[in-house]
Write an enzyme that holds these catalytic residues in place. Structure first.
Site, PDB file in Angstrom:
ATOM      1  N   LYS A 244      26.139  40.468  46.519  1.00 10.69           N
ATOM      2  CA  LYS A 244      27.274  41.017  45.779  1.00 10.69           C
ATOM      3  C   LYS A 244      27.608  40.115  44.590  1.00 10.69           C
ATOM      4  CE  LYS A 244      29.434  43.547  49.586  1.00 10.69           C
ATOM      5  NZ  LYS A 244      30.708  43.832  50.282  1.00 10.69           N
TER       6      LYS A 244
ATOM      7  N   ASN B 166      28.689  39.209  53.962  1.00 11.87           N
ATOM      8  CA  ASN B 166      28.073  39.695  52.726  1.00 11.87           C
ATOM      9  C   ASN B 166      29.016  39.608  51.530  1.00 11.87           C
ATOM     10  OD1 ASN B 166      29.742  41.850  53.452  1.00 11.87           O
ATOM     11  ND2 ASN B 166      28.173  43.412  53.193  1.00 11.87           N
TER      12      ASN B 166
ATOM     13  N   ASP C  53      35.796  40.749  53.506  1.00 11.40           N
ATOM     14  CA  ASP C  53      36.101  40.382  54.890  1.00 11.40           C
ATOM     15  C   ASP C  53      34.898  39.883  55.686  1.00 11.40           C
ATOM     16  OD1 ASP C  53      35.036  43.145  54.921  1.00 11.40           O
ATOM     17  OD2 ASP C  53      35.538  43.089  57.041  1.00 11.40           O
ATOM     18  N   SER C  54      33.682  40.008  55.120  1.00 16.72           N
ATOM     19  CA  SER C  54      32.491  39.711  55.919  1.00 16.72           C
ATOM     20  C   SER C  54      31.542  38.755  55.214  1.00 16.72           C
ATOM     21  CB  SER C  54      31.752  41.021  56.261  1.00 16.72           C
ATOM     22  OG  SER C  54      32.550  41.849  57.072  1.00 16.72           O
TER      23      SER C  54
ATOM     24  N   THR D 167      30.081  46.726  47.316  1.00 16.24           N
ATOM     25  CA  THR D 167      30.008  47.173  48.700  1.00 16.24           C
ATOM     26  C   THR D 167      28.602  47.117  49.258  1.00 16.24           C
ATOM     27  OG1 THR D 167      30.469  49.088  50.145  1.00 16.24           O
ATOM     28  CG2 THR D 167      29.792  49.571  47.894  1.00 16.24           C
ATOM     29  N   GLY D 168      28.511  47.062  50.566  1.00 16.37           N
ATOM     30  CA  GLY D 168      27.225  47.189  51.230  1.00 16.37           C
ATOM     31  C   GLY D 168      26.773  48.633  51.352  1.00 16.37           C
TER      32      GLY D 168
ATOM     33  N   ASP E 115      35.318  44.760  48.005  1.00 20.42           N
ATOM     34  CA  ASP E 115      34.573  45.285  49.142  1.00 20.42           C
ATOM     35  C   ASP E 115      35.294  46.551  49.605  1.00 20.42           C
ATOM     36  OD1 ASP E 115      32.919  45.313  51.565  1.00 20.42           O
ATOM     37  OD2 ASP E 115      34.744  44.615  52.574  1.00 20.42           O
ATOM     38  N   MET E 116      34.598  47.418  50.302  1.00 12.88           N
ATOM     39  CA  MET E 116      35.217  48.680  50.729  1.00 12.88           C
ATOM     40  C   MET E 116      35.636  48.641  52.198  1.00 12.88           C
ATOM     41  SD  MET E 116      33.006  51.475  48.512  1.00 12.88           S
ATOM     42  CE  MET E 116      34.015  52.838  49.078  1.00 12.88           C
ATOM     43  N   ASP E 117      34.671  48.662  53.107  1.00 16.77           N
ATOM     44  CA  ASP E 117      35.009  48.693  54.534  1.00 16.77           C
ATOM     45  C   ASP E 117      35.641  47.381  54.969  1.00 16.77           C
ATOM     46  OD1 ASP E 117      33.685  51.339  55.595  1.00 16.77           O
ATOM     47  OD2 ASP E 117      32.238  50.431  54.230  1.00 16.77           O
TER      48      ASP E 117
END
Length: 245
Positions: A172, A198, A195-196, A44-45, A10-12
């Site tokens: 994902k 998604n 972290d989330s 990533t989203g 994941d990115m953010d």
């Protein structure tokens, strides 16, 4: 110890520090992993346009999963698969956002639109994801309840105050699975970090599912382990502990 072949990031809130940069420690670990033949991919989203500057900064030519799996790229220049949200569904989501008087944004194949976009013709675009943002928990709960009742969308979040809608069956996890099929790597040899909400599907399905120290509680609950935060070079920590020779 199991040696993993691929890491899906994941990115953010994961790869990126709070200032939206990639730490030198994370960069160095990713480059070392790549030099040893390990596969590092983003999952990533974000849309492809938003993710690409970071891909280029890292010098990656590997596949990537964007828009929560609605697009899978076999390389930064080659689209492998795209799954659209029907236009009538986007119209219904847009109507719901107006009814609840909340911020909304949506990814089309042409870019990102939001409540402030002027002259938007929803029917003229091909849509990948729709999102809601509000700090009003009652509104957020009401939106989730309404959309859940439709039974046609995946509902996740990338922040406790938002909701993200993708086509049913698209996540994902489905994106990382498509990458693994392309590369001939079993999911048991994959590390997934996030972290989330998604990120939950891919963390569950990966051989090693890693929750960030700053992750939402539900992510920590389902992960195989919880690492340090995104401001403490967590990606480098996991790569060095579980991937490098």
């Amino acid at each position: 110890m199991q040696k993993y072949k691929l890491i899906a990031l994941d990115m953010d809130g994961t790869l990126l520090s709070d200032d939206k940069t990639i730490s030198e420690e994370n960069k160095a670990a990713i480059r070392e992993a790549s030099a040893q033949g390990k596969i590092v991919i983003m999952s990533t989203g974000r849309g492809a346009i938003s993710a690409m500057p970071y891909i280029h900064e890292l010098g990656l030519t590997t596949p990537l999963v964007v828009v929560n799996g609605s697009e899978v790229w076999s390389s930064p220049d080659v689209l492998l698969r795209r799954t659209l949200v029907p236009t009538e569904t986007i119209l219904a989501l847009h109507k719901l956002a107006l009814e609840q008087d909340c911020w909304w944004w949506a990814y089309s194949t042409n870019g990102v639109f939001n409540r402030e976009s002027e002259g938007l013709d929803i029917a003229a675009e091909e849509w990948l994801k729709f999102g809601f943002y509000t700090e009003n928990e009652v509104k957020l709960g009401r939106i989730r309840e309404v959309v859940t009742s439709w039974g046609t969308l995946e509902i996740t979040n990338s922040h406790p105050c938002n909701l993200e809608m993708n086509p049913l069956g698209i996540s994902k996890a489905s994106g990382v699975t498509a990458v693994c099929e392309l590369l001939g790597i079993p999911m048991s040899e994959v590390i997934a970090m996030g972290d989330s909400e998604n990120d939950i599907a891919m963390i569950r399905e990966a051989g090693l599912g890693v929750a960030m120290g700053n992750a939402q509680d539900e992510v920590k609950r389902i992960a195989d382990l919880t690492t340090v935060t995104n401001n403490e070079h967590a990606v480098a920590h996991i790569i060095r502990a579980y991937m490098l020779n």
